[in-house]
Every structure is written in structure tokens, then in C-alpha cells.
Design a protein around this motif. Structure first.
Motif, PDB file in Angstrom:
ATOM      1  N   HIS A  99      -4.411  -6.068   7.348  1.00 58.04           N
ATOM      2  CA  HIS A  99      -3.706  -6.714   8.457  1.00 58.04           C
ATOM      3  C   HIS A  99      -4.686  -7.523   9.305  1.00 58.04           C
ATOM      4  N   ALA A 100      -5.841  -6.946   9.597  1.00 54.69           N
ATOM      5  CA  ALA A 100      -6.855  -7.642  10.391  1.00 54.69           C
ATOM      6  C   ALA A 100      -7.389  -8.873   9.668  1.00 54.69           C
ATOM      7  N   ALA A 101      -7.353  -8.853   8.334  1.00 55.73           N
ATOM      8  CA  ALA A 101      -7.842  -9.988   7.539  1.00 55.73           C
ATOM      9  C   ALA A 101      -6.790 -11.084   7.383  1.00 55.73           C
ATOM     10  N   GLY A 102      -5.617 -10.863   7.956  1.00 54.24           N
ATOM     11  CA  GLY A 102      -4.578 -11.890   7.909  1.00 54.24           C
ATOM     12  C   GLY A 102      -3.584 -11.754   6.785  1.00 54.24           C
ATOM     13  N   ALA A 103      -3.623 -10.644   6.059  1.00 51.25           N
ATOM     14  CA  ALA A 103      -2.678 -10.437   4.960  1.00 51.25           C
ATOM     15  C   ALA A 103      -1.320  -9.994   5.500  1.00 51.25           C
ATOM     16  N   LYS A 104      -0.291 -10.222   4.693  1.00 56.34           N
ATOM     17  CA  LYS A 104       1.028  -9.639   4.954  1.00 56.34           C
ATOM     18  C   LYS A 104       1.024  -8.261   4.317  1.00 56.34           C
ATOM     19  N   VAL A 105       1.371  -7.246   5.089  1.00 58.82           N
ATOM     20  CA  VAL A 105       1.194  -5.867   4.635  1.00 58.82           C
ATOM     21  C   VAL A 105       2.516  -5.116   4.628  1.00 58.82           C
ATOM     22  N   ALA A 106       2.742  -4.339   3.569  1.00 54.07           N
ATOM     23  CA  ALA A 106       3.861  -3.400   3.495  1.00 54.07           C
ATOM     24  C   ALA A 106       3.300  -2.033   3.151  1.00 54.07           C
ATOM     25  N   ILE A 107       3.836  -1.001   3.794  1.00 58.13           N
ATOM     26  CA  ILE A 107       3.390   0.354   3.517  1.00 58.13           C
ATOM     27  C   ILE A 107       4.594   1.263   3.301  1.00 58.13           C
ATOM     28  N   ALA A 117      -1.030   6.489  -3.473  1.00 62.10           N
ATOM     29  CA  ALA A 117      -0.412   7.797  -3.233  1.00 62.10           C
ATOM     30  C   ALA A 117      -0.929   8.855  -4.202  1.00 62.10           C
ATOM     31  N   GLY A 118      -1.032  10.069  -3.696  1.00 60.52           N
ATOM     32  CA  GLY A 118      -1.450  11.178  -4.529  1.00 60.52           C
ATOM     33  C   GLY A 118      -1.529  12.456  -3.717  1.00 60.52           C
ATOM     34  N   THR A 119      -1.857  13.519  -4.384  1.00 57.59           N
ATOM     35  CA  THR A 119      -2.030  14.804  -3.722  1.00 57.59           C
ATOM     36  C   THR A 119      -3.175  15.543  -4.367  1.00 57.59           C
ATOM     37  N   ILE A 152       0.852  -1.183   0.000  1.00 61.84           N
ATOM     38  CA  ILE A 152       0.000   0.000   0.000  1.00 61.84           C
ATOM     39  C   ILE A 152       0.892   1.238   0.000  1.00 61.84           C
ATOM     40  N   THR A 153       0.824   2.031  -1.053  1.00 59.10           N
ATOM     41  CA  THR A 153       1.586   3.275  -1.054  1.00 59.10           C
ATOM     42  C   THR A 153       0.764   4.362  -0.363  1.00 59.10           C
ATOM     43  N   ALA A 154       1.461   5.321   0.231  1.00 53.55           N
ATOM     44  CA  ALA A 154       0.819   6.345   1.074  1.00 53.55           C
ATOM     45  C   ALA A 154      -0.003   5.674   2.166  1.00 53.55           C
ATOM     46  N   GLY A 155       0.637   4.703   2.834  1.00 52.26           N
ATOM     47  CA  GLY A 155      -0.061   3.923   3.852  1.00 52.26           C
ATOM     48  C   GLY A 155       0.101   4.446   5.265  1.00 52.26           C
ATOM     49  N   ALA A 196      10.054   4.538   4.591  1.00 54.88           N
ATOM     50  CA  ALA A 196       9.815   5.941   4.268  1.00 54.88           C
ATOM     51  C   ALA A 196      10.280   6.203   2.843  1.00 54.88           C
ATOM     52  N   ALA A 197       9.362   6.603   1.981  1.00 58.37           N
ATOM     53  CA  ALA A 197       9.705   6.810   0.575  1.00 58.37           C
ATOM     54  C   ALA A 197       8.727   7.779  -0.065  1.00 58.37           C
ATOM     55  N   ASN A 198       9.263   8.641  -0.899  1.00 56.78           N
ATOM     56  CA  ASN A 198       8.468   9.525  -1.741  1.00 56.78           C
ATOM     57  C   ASN A 198       8.215   8.782  -3.050  1.00 56.78           C
ATOM     58  N   VAL A 199       6.957   8.554  -3.388  1.00 53.92           N
ATOM     59  CA  VAL A 199       6.637   7.707  -4.544  1.00 53.92           C
ATOM     60  C   VAL A 199       7.103   8.307  -5.866  1.00 53.92           C
ATOM     61  N   THR A 200       7.440   9.585  -5.890  1.00 51.41           N
ATOM     62  CA  THR A 200       7.907  10.200  -7.133  1.00 51.41           C
ATOM     63  C   THR A 200       9.407  10.046  -7.332  1.00 51.41           C
TER      64      THR A 200
END
Length: 258
Positions: free
Chosen positions: A27-35, A87-89, A11-14, A57-61
Motif C-alpha cells: 500500500h505504501a508503495a502505491g499498489a492496489k491491495v486486497a486482503i 495463508a497457513g497454520t 494477499i491471503t491471510a492479510g 472475510a474468508a477462510n482460504v480452505t
């Protein structure tokens, strides 16, 4: 929701807002999560409440920063099952003649470059696996014209164009690609948007807030959990034939503030 246990979800911008809600729900559903998130403080807070979550910590651009994230996931996971390119603005608000090229480019970059980088990485893994799901966050602004918000509307239409193209390109490999089009989502981000738009339109913020509800058939705001419900569905086996769709979760927008 069936089929989510053990799924690898990026998940970007997590760190906050919609992305943080996605992280909590997967996470609650049992998935492995990265943000990832450019707001390191928000990232630490969200990841700290979710044991086992990978956070970078990363800027998606920024390709170099995103590569650090991708290298970690290659090492830890060796693949990915669900990408939420979130991610967005919101970008600037104002008449086209009053906007700067710098602000225009920054808005398009945040909304499109990050999705491009994340989708390219995910596609390589999903092709090898022969399956996967991508969910790109667009907006109801990606379905309508949006006065005083030309950079944002243009970027979000671009997200849908990217989604439609990838759905065709990756479909033969068993990969599904969809776009989520939220309406006005309750929370601090939308309050900042209202402040900017009220100034651009010369309106009282409370009047603008009422207009957002007036333009929706169900006369309601959207919550991050409403959006997460759709994201979890699109990651599950229950949506195995859903691809190439721009899914509005908005209570049926009939008009945008103009």
C-alpha cells in the motif's frame, strides 16, 4: 521499489502478522491491495488503516468463501498482477504416533488448499494478461525435516512442489512463481509455536527460543519487514527473470530445533 505503482496485489491471510505487513508495505508503495482473512476483527483493523484496500472475510480452505473474494476482485480489478498466497497454520506439535488424522488434514488444508484456490484464480487472469507474479509462503521447514512437526513440514514441502510445478506450467505465459521460506519470524504467532513445541519437547520455552537463534548462522530472528522486502522485489520489474525459486529469508538456517 520500481514498477509497483498501481499494481493489483492480493494477499491471503492479510489481517495480521506477515500478511498485514505485506499489505502495509505494498500500500505504501502505491499498489492496489486486497486482503482476506478468517479473523474478521484483525481484517477490519488492518484494512481500516489502509485507505482503499479491499478486504473480505474468508477462510482460504472454503471454496464458496474464496469465490466471494474472487468475484469482488473480478468486478473491481478485472485481473491481478501479484498474488501473495500467504495463508497457513503451524499445525500441531508432537510425535507422529500421537497426532490425529484430523489435525494432520487441517494443517495440510490450511497451507495447501488455499494456495491451490488462489493460484488457480490468479492463473486465469495472468494468462490473459501475459504476465504476473505469484509468491507462495512456504518455510525453512519446507527445506528441512522438522522433528515433532510432521504435518507442518509436509505441508510446506508441498507448497514448494506446487510452486515448482506452476513455475514450469505458467512460465510460457510470462508468469513468474516463487516461494518464500521464512525462518523464525518475530511476533505472536512464533510465540504460540514455541509454547506448543516446548511442551512437545519437554523444554523450557526460553531454552527453545535460544535454540532457534543458535541454529541460524547470523544468530538472529527474522522480521515481517525482512520478508516484505523480498515480496516487493518479486512484484517489481527488478525480478523479471526470477522464477521457480525457493527463497529462504532466514539468516541461513543450519539446523532446525529437534
Amino acid at each position: 521499489m520500481n514498477g509497483l505503482e498501481g499494481k493489483r496485489v492480493l494477499i491471503t491471510a492479510g489481517g495480521s502478522g506477515i500478511g498485514a505487513c505485506f499489505a502495509r508495505r505494498f500500500h505504501a508503495a502505491g499498489a492496489k491491495v486486497a486482503i482476506c482473512d478468517m479473523d474478521a476483527e484483525a481484517l477490519v483493523e488492518t484494512a481500516g488503516a489502509l485507505p482503499g484496500v479491499i478486504s473480505v472475510a474468508a477462510n482460504v480452505t472454503q471454496p464458496d468463501e474464496m469465490q466471494v473474494l474472487f468475484d469482488q476482485l473480478d468486478s473491481h480489478w478485472g485481473g491481478v498482477d501479484m498474488l501473495c498466497a500467504n495463508a497457513g497454520t503451524g499445525g500441531p506439535a508432537g510425535a507422529i504416533e500421537d497426532l490425529s488424522l484430523e489435525d494432520w488434514r487441517a494443517c495440510l488444508s490450511a497451507n495447501l488448499d488455499g494456495a491451490f484456490l488462489a493460484c488457480g484464480w490468479a492463473a486465469r487472469h495472468m494468462k490473459e494478461q501475459g504476465n504476473g507474479s505469484m509468491l507462495l509462503t512456504s518455510s525453512t521447514a519446507g527445506l528441512w525435516g522438522y522433528p515433532m512437526r510432521s504435518p507442518y513440514a509436509t505441508a510446506k514441502w508441498g507448497v514448494i512442489g506446487l510452486m515448482k510445478t506452476l513455475a514450469s506450467e505458467l512460465g510460457p505465459y510470462g508468469i513468474r512463481v516463487n516461494a518464500l521460506c521464512p525462518g523464525a519470524v518475530e511476533g505472536p504467532r512464533m510465540e504460540r509455536v514455541i509454547t506448543r513445541e516446548a511442551e512437545a519437547h519437554g523444554l523450557d520455552p526460553e531454552e527453545l527460543r535460544k535454540r532457534y537463534v543458535t541454529g541460524v548462522a547470523m544468530k538472529t530472528w527474522v522480521t515481517a519487514d525482512d520478508l516484505a522486502d523480498t515480496a516487493l522485489f518479486l512484484a517489481s520489474d527488478a525480478s523479471s527473470k526470477v522464477s521457480g525459486q525457493a527463497l529462504a529469508v532466514d539468516g541461513h538456517t543450519e539446523s532446525l530445533v529437534g
